[in-house]
Design an enzyme around this catalytic site. Structure first.
Site, mmCIF file in Angstrom:
data_model
loop_
_atom_site.group_PDB
_atom_site.id
_atom_site.type_symbol
_atom_site.label_atom_id
_atom_site.label_comp_id
_atom_site.label_asym_id
_atom_site.label_seq_id
_atom_site.Cartn_x
_atom_site.Cartn_y
_atom_site.Cartn_z
ATOM 1 N N HIS A 154 13.873 12.521 10.061
ATOM 2 C CA HIS A 154 14.869 13.452 9.539
ATOM 3 C C HIS A 154 14.529 14.815 10.134
ATOM 4 C CE1 HIS A 154 17.934 14.945 6.788
ATOM 5 N NE2 HIS A 154 17.175 16.032 6.756
ATOM 6 N N CYS A 155 15.491 15.395 10.824
ATOM 7 C CA CYS A 155 15.238 16.637 11.554
ATOM 8 C C CYS A 155 15.778 17.840 10.792
ATOM 9 C CB CYS A 155 15.884 16.565 12.929
ATOM 10 S SG CYS A 155 15.622 18.052 13.897
#
Length: 183
Positions: A61-62
């Site tokens: 998850h960025c």
């Protein structure tokens, strides 16, 4: 024999014709149930608690882009890193050309140091994702190998059981599964 629904065909070292094939087929048939999404997860899928959904070939998850990097957008994320590195490099060069030896600007020098630091971080991230692409791994698989049910039985030093050739791994990374050649 055709692969089961949700199964991944694997080629290369230890691939479909190799020693890893039975383990991969077994793992793809024993899919995990996601309690939050109410569905069986295909192989290499992970539930992201930040996004609240299951993501195929989940990488991470960025926080920069505010979503998960996975099968559908990892190519775009890789291009994002290339463009970020290019932009930071360009700004650094432009800033260096603006430095005057006779009247150095403290703000410009601190700005250039900040840009250089960001460039190094982005370049490291780009290098790491280049390695992951060529090894046909995800960040999640690389960091949590021993805790992932379908990877536990594989020795990590032998590499990904999904690995193909370098060109095949790049094709798997940049192309959707529909367009990616199985052999």
């Amino acid at each position: 024999a055709p692969a089961a629904a949700g199964a991944f065909a694997v080629d290369g070292p230890g691939g479909a014709e190799g020693e890893f094939a039975p383990i991969i087929r077994e793992a793809s048939q024993q899919r995990r149930w996601c309690k939050r999404c109410g569905m069986y997860q295909p192989l290499r899928t992970k539930h992201c608690r930040d996004c609240g959904s299951c993501v195929r070939t989940h990488d991470h998850h960025c926080p920069w882009i505010g979503t998960c990097v996975g099968e559908n957008n990892r190519c775009l994320f890789y291009c994002f890193l290339i463009f970020q590195a290019t932009e930071l490099g360009w700004f650094f060069i432009e800033g260096v050309q603006g430095i005057s030896v006779l009247e150095p600007s403290v703000f410009l020098i601190f700005g250039l140091l900040f840009i250089a630091m960001l460039f190094i971080m982005v370049a490291c991230l780009l290098s790491f994702h280049s390695y992951l692409m060529l090894a046909n791994l995800t960040t999640w698989e690389h960091m949590s190998w021993g805790r992932i049910s379908y990877l536990r039985r594989f020795p990590a030093e032998r590499g990904s059981p999904f690995a193909r050739s370098l060109a095949g791994n790049a094709a798997a990374y940049f192309c959707s599964p529909v367009w990616c050649p199985q052999r």
